[in-house]
Design a protein around this motif. Structure first.
Motif, PDB file in Angstrom:
ATOM      1  N   GLY A   8      26.633  90.246  39.333  1.00 59.49           N
ATOM      2  CA  GLY A   8      26.037  89.144  38.585  1.00 59.49           C
ATOM      3  C   GLY A   8      27.042  88.649  37.550  1.00 59.49           C
ATOM      4  N   LYS A   9      26.604  87.749  36.691  1.00 60.92           N
ATOM      5  CA  LYS A   9      27.547  87.145  35.737  1.00 60.92           C
ATOM      6  C   LYS A   9      26.871  86.786  34.414  1.00 60.92           C
ATOM      7  CE  LYS A   9      26.167  82.736  35.155  1.00 60.92           C
ATOM      8  NZ  LYS A   9      24.899  82.522  35.629  1.00 60.92           N
ATOM      9  N   ILE A  10      27.698  86.620  33.391  1.00 58.47           N
ATOM     10  CA  ILE A  10      27.223  85.935  32.189  1.00 58.47           C
ATOM     11  C   ILE A  10      28.190  84.797  31.871  1.00 58.47           C
ATOM     12  CG2 ILE A  10      26.003  87.881  31.089  1.00 58.47           C
ATOM     13  CD1 ILE A  10      28.463  88.293  29.307  1.00 58.47           C
ATOM     14  N   GLY A  14      30.644  77.883  26.593  1.00 59.99           N
ATOM     15  CA  GLY A  14      30.864  76.575  27.211  1.00 59.99           C
ATOM     16  C   GLY A  14      29.783  75.999  28.099  1.00 59.99           C
ATOM     17  N   GLU A  15      28.615  76.691  28.244  1.00 58.45           N
ATOM     18  CA  GLU A  15      27.575  76.128  29.107  1.00 58.45           C
ATOM     19  C   GLU A  15      27.122  74.753  28.602  1.00 58.45           C
ATOM     20  OE1 GLU A  15      27.493  78.792  26.815  1.00 58.45           O
ATOM     21  OE2 GLU A  15      26.135  80.068  27.964  1.00 58.45           O
ATOM     22  N   HIS A  16      26.569  73.984  29.481  1.00 53.03           N
ATOM     23  CA  HIS A  16      26.109  72.604  29.265  1.00 53.03           C
ATOM     24  C   HIS A  16      27.257  71.614  29.069  1.00 53.03           C
ATOM     25  CE1 HIS A  16      21.838  73.009  29.632  1.00 53.03           C
ATOM     26  NE2 HIS A  16      21.892  74.118  28.921  1.00 53.03           N
ATOM     27  N   ALA A  17      28.181  71.885  28.121  1.00 52.92           N
ATOM     28  CA  ALA A  17      29.299  70.962  27.951  1.00 52.92           C
ATOM     29  C   ALA A  17      30.131  70.907  29.235  1.00 52.92           C
ATOM     30  CB  ALA A  17      30.159  71.402  26.766  1.00 52.92           C
ATOM     31  N   VAL A  18      30.162  72.036  29.971  1.00 55.10           N
ATOM     32  CA  VAL A  18      30.949  72.109  31.215  1.00 55.10           C
ATOM     33  C   VAL A  18      30.453  71.088  32.250  1.00 55.10           C
ATOM     34  CG1 VAL A  18      29.537  73.937  32.297  1.00 55.10           C
ATOM     35  CG2 VAL A  18      31.946  73.741  32.895  1.00 55.10           C
ATOM     36  N   VAL A  19      29.183  70.735  32.177  1.00 56.44           N
ATOM     37  CA  VAL A  19      28.626  69.754  33.117  1.00 56.44           C
ATOM     38  C   VAL A  19      29.355  68.416  32.957  1.00 56.44           C
ATOM     39  CG1 VAL A  19      26.503  68.504  33.772  1.00 56.44           C
ATOM     40  CG2 VAL A  19      26.382  70.925  33.145  1.00 56.44           C
ATOM     41  N   ALA A 101      16.971  84.713  35.508  1.00 56.32           N
ATOM     42  CA  ALA A 101      17.294  85.037  34.119  1.00 56.32           C
ATOM     43  C   ALA A 101      18.633  84.442  33.711  1.00 56.32           C
ATOM     44  CB  ALA A 101      17.324  86.556  33.936  1.00 56.32           C
ATOM     45  N   GLY A 102      19.320  83.756  34.645  1.00 58.54           N
ATOM     46  CA  GLY A 102      20.628  83.166  34.337  1.00 58.54           C
ATOM     47  C   GLY A 102      21.763  84.152  34.513  1.00 58.54           C
ATOM     48  N   LEU A 103      21.491  85.276  35.196  1.00 58.40           N
ATOM     49  CA  LEU A 103      22.538  86.280  35.390  1.00 58.40           C
ATOM     50  C   LEU A 103      23.144  86.211  36.800  1.00 58.40           C
ATOM     51  CD1 LEU A 103      20.909  89.325  33.531  1.00 58.40           C
ATOM     52  CD2 LEU A 103      22.565  87.688  32.634  1.00 58.40           C
ATOM     53  N   GLY A 146      23.644  72.837  41.435  1.00 55.00           N
ATOM     54  CA  GLY A 146      24.326  74.112  41.188  1.00 55.00           C
ATOM     55  C   GLY A 146      25.816  73.927  41.104  1.00 55.00           C
ATOM     56  N   SER A 147      26.423  74.626  40.124  1.00 55.44           N
ATOM     57  CA  SER A 147      27.873  74.583  40.015  1.00 55.44           C
ATOM     58  C   SER A 147      28.418  75.764  40.820  1.00 55.44           C
ATOM     59  CB  SER A 147      28.282  74.691  38.548  1.00 55.44           C
ATOM     60  OG  SER A 147      28.190  76.027  38.130  1.00 55.44           O
ATOM     61  N   PRO A 148      29.710  75.725  41.192  1.00 57.10           N
ATOM     62  CA  PRO A 148      30.267  76.832  41.986  1.00 57.10           C
ATOM     63  C   PRO A 148      30.529  78.089  41.156  1.00 57.10           C
ATOM     64  CG  PRO A 148      31.931  75.140  41.604  1.00 57.10           C
ATOM     65  CD  PRO A 148      30.659  74.620  41.004  1.00 57.10           C
ATOM     66  N   PRO A 184      11.317  83.219  32.538  1.00 56.33           N
ATOM     67  CA  PRO A 184      12.229  82.661  33.537  1.00 56.33           C
ATOM     68  C   PRO A 184      12.744  81.317  33.055  1.00 56.33           C
ATOM     69  CG  PRO A 184      10.029  83.027  34.460  1.00 56.33           C
ATOM     70  CD  PRO A 184       9.941  83.313  33.012  1.00 56.33           C
ATOM     71  N   HIS A 185      13.979  81.011  33.316  1.00 56.90           N
ATOM     72  CA  HIS A 185      14.472  79.719  32.848  1.00 56.90           C
ATOM     73  C   HIS A 185      14.689  78.786  34.032  1.00 56.90           C
ATOM     74  CE1 HIS A 185      19.114  80.119  33.132  1.00 56.90           C
ATOM     75  NE2 HIS A 185      18.535  80.364  34.259  1.00 56.90           N
ATOM     76  N   ASP A 186      14.762  77.508  33.729  1.00 60.19           N
ATOM     77  CA  ASP A 186      14.882  76.503  34.773  1.00 60.19           C
ATOM     78  C   ASP A 186      16.139  75.691  34.475  1.00 60.19           C
ATOM     79  OD1 ASP A 186      14.723  74.342  36.410  1.00 60.19           O
ATOM     80  OD2 ASP A 186      12.619  73.888  35.985  1.00 60.19           O
ATOM     81  N   THR A 187      17.221  76.037  35.182  1.00 66.66           N
ATOM     82  CA  THR A 187      18.518  75.411  34.899  1.00 66.66           C
ATOM     83  C   THR A 187      18.436  73.893  35.035  1.00 66.66           C
ATOM     84  OG1 THR A 187      19.638  77.379  35.695  1.00 66.66           O
ATOM     85  CG2 THR A 187      20.965  75.392  35.568  1.00 66.66           C
ATOM     86  N   ARG A 188      17.784  73.441  36.116  1.00 64.60           N
ATOM     87  CA  ARG A 188      17.739  72.000  36.364  1.00 64.60           C
ATOM     88  C   ARG A 188      17.115  71.235  35.199  1.00 64.60           C
ATOM     89  NH1 ARG A 188      16.820  68.313  41.084  1.00 64.60           N
ATOM     90  NH2 ARG A 188      17.252  70.082  42.404  1.00 64.60           N
ATOM     91  N   THR A 271      22.923  82.632  26.674  1.00 63.45           N
ATOM     92  CA  THR A 271      23.877  82.517  27.775  1.00 63.45           C
ATOM     93  C   THR A 271      23.212  81.794  28.931  1.00 63.45           C
ATOM     94  OG1 THR A 271      25.385  83.733  29.238  1.00 63.45           O
ATOM     95  CG2 THR A 271      23.328  84.847  28.697  1.00 63.45           C
ATOM     96  N   GLY A 272      23.945  80.836  29.526  1.00 64.76           N
ATOM     97  CA  GLY A 272      23.381  80.076  30.638  1.00 64.76           C
ATOM     98  C   GLY A 272      22.637  78.851  30.140  1.00 64.76           C
ATOM     99  N   ALA A 273      21.680  78.414  30.933  1.00 63.66           N
ATOM    100  CA  ALA A 273      21.038  77.122  30.664  1.00 63.66           C
ATOM    101  C   ALA A 273      20.145  77.121  29.429  1.00 63.66           C
ATOM    102  CB  ALA A 273      20.234  76.696  31.874  1.00 63.66           C
ATOM    103  N   GLY A 274      19.609  78.291  29.026  1.00 63.09           N
ATOM    104  CA  GLY A 274      18.725  78.350  27.859  1.00 63.09           C
ATOM    105  C   GLY A 274      17.287  78.007  28.206  1.00 63.09           C
TER     106      GLY A 274
HETATM  107  O1  PMV Z   1      21.665  79.552  33.411  1.00 61.35           O
HETATM  108  P1  PMV Z   1      22.630  79.386  34.498  1.00 61.35           P
HETATM  109  O2  PMV Z   1      23.323  80.647  34.827  1.00 61.35           O
HETATM  110  O3  PMV Z   1      22.037  78.713  35.695  1.00 61.35           O
HETATM  111  O4  PMV Z   1      23.814  78.498  33.955  1.00 61.35           O
HETATM  112  C1  PMV Z   1      23.741  77.125  33.785  1.00 61.35           C
HETATM  113  C2  PMV Z   1      25.010  76.626  33.173  1.00 61.35           C
HETATM  114  C3  PMV Z   1      24.993  75.163  32.846  1.00 61.35           C
HETATM  115  O5  PMV Z   1      26.231  74.871  32.214  1.00 61.35           O
HETATM  116  C4  PMV Z   1      23.880  74.803  31.904  1.00 61.35           C
HETATM  117  C5  PMV Z   1      24.858  74.310  34.107  1.00 61.35           C
HETATM  118  C6  PMV Z   1      26.048  74.361  35.045  1.00 61.35           C
HETATM  119  O6  PMV Z   1      25.841  74.041  36.242  1.00 61.35           O
HETATM  120  O7  PMV Z   1      27.173  74.661  34.622  1.00 61.35           O
END
Ligand code: PMV
Length: 318
Positions: A8-10, A14-19, A101-103, A146-148, A184-188, A271-274
């Motif tokens: 898995g990952k954390i 930089g999340e969100h701004a990376v979009v 969970a964003g992991l 989804g990002s790679p 549970p979080h919803d990235t979209r 960490t992740g989408a929040g």
């Molecule tokens: O919560 P996750 O692991 O799905 O991460 C989302 C990360 C974002 O930057 C919010 C979206 C993305 O595709 O990079």
């Protein structure tokens, strides 16, 4: 039997701004999904353990009717099995990652399944092949979203810098504490929320994105030289900027403040989408135990992870 596992990952920064194209840093963690493939003449069977819907068994053999719930629980694995034209096998999945969970739970299951099934069929896919197939399949199951990042981290492991492309980063392992809100979080929907905010306030949100990208760039040498104090400080700044974009929550804030307070963390951020999901904290002088206790007292599921771990690997063939 053929077995493969993937991590898995954390997201460290930089999340969100990376979009919108600025840099983010992700790291593979030592929680993994393992996939075992055995011969099962005349059938294609999926069994799962430790997922949200525990102990599922799903028969993909043509003509076999299944419940919608079982089909949904195993949709990532079924997509891999269809793509690889799997026959005469049982695929068992065991994951130690909480789903949604964003992991990166779905990505590591997809990557480990691609690796184990293709090897069982006698193919020898490169990591590049595994990453490409897995990314395409994960994106299809998620309706084009989804990002790679998740599939790349599950495949290559270590640390990756993600901006317009993906680059490996040579950084030492880090010990972090993860606090899971249980929500549970919803990235979209979180990504859409932030992108809408950006449309409405470009002159405010663009500089925030720029600052978040600069945090990622500044963090690289700090992590490399083991400067935990300043790495922690950057985590705190990054969290504040994410909160300003509206992706924190009361539950995440409680965990972040518990970590920085009683937990003695040098830094803490979502960490992740929040919106739910997890936060991470860097242990300070009082050590990881104090942090685990503080987060559990604040009602999180908390665990220690090592960041920068190995990517997909085939385990001994028996
Ligand atoms: O919560 P996750 O692991 O799905 O991460 C989302 C990360 C974002 O930057 C919010 C979206 C993305 O595709 O990079």
């Amino acid at each position: 039997m053929t077995t493969a596992s993937a991590p898995g990952k954390i997201i460290l920064f930089g999340e969100h701004a990376v979009v919108s194209g600025t840099a983010a840093i992700g790291g593979a963690i030592d929680l993994r999904a393992a996939v075992h493939v055995t011969d099962e003449p005349g059938r294609v069977l999926i069994t799962t353990e430790d997922l949200a819907l525990q102990g599922f068994s799903f028969d993909m053999t043509a003509g076999h009717i299944q419940s919608a719930r079982a089909a949904h629980a195993t949709r990532y694995i079924s997509a891999v099995l269809r793509e690889l034209d799997a026959r005469d096998m049982q695929v068992s999945i065991k994951s130690s990652l909480p789903p949604a969970a964003g992991l990166g739970s779905s990505a590591c299951i997809v990557v480990a399944t691609v690796a184990a099934v293709s090897r069982h069929q006698g193919h020898n896919l490169s990591k590049k092949d595994i990453a490409e197939v897995s990314y395409r399949l994960e994106k299809t199951v998620q309706n084009g979203l989804g990002s790679p990042m998740d599939t790349a981290l599950a495949t290559y492991g270590g640390y990756l810098q993600i901006s317009k492309d993906i680059q490996p980063l040579d950084l030492p392992p880090l010990n972090m504490i993860v606090g899971y809100t249980g929500i549970p979080h919803d990235t979209r929907s979180e990504v859409e929320k932030v992108q809408n905010l950006r449309k409405r306030y470009p002159d405010l949100v663009d500089p925030i994105f720029q600052a978040i990208g600069a945090i990622s760039q500044n963090a690289i040498p700090l992590i490399k030289e083991g400067n935990a104090a300043e790495t922690g400080e950057l985590m705190n700044i990054n969290h504040g900027l994410l909160a300003s974009l509206g992706v924190s929550s009361r539950e995440l804030e409680e965990l972040v403040y518990a970590a920085r307070g009683a937990g003695g963390a040098l830094g803490a951020k979502l960490t992740g989408a929040g919106g739910g999901g997890c936060m991470i904290a860097l242990p300070g002088r009082s050590g990881p135990e104090a942090l685990l206790v503080a987060l559990r007292q604040a009602r999180a599921a908390a665990f220690q992870v090592k960041v920068g771990c190995e990517g997909v690997r085939l385990e001994e063939k028996r």
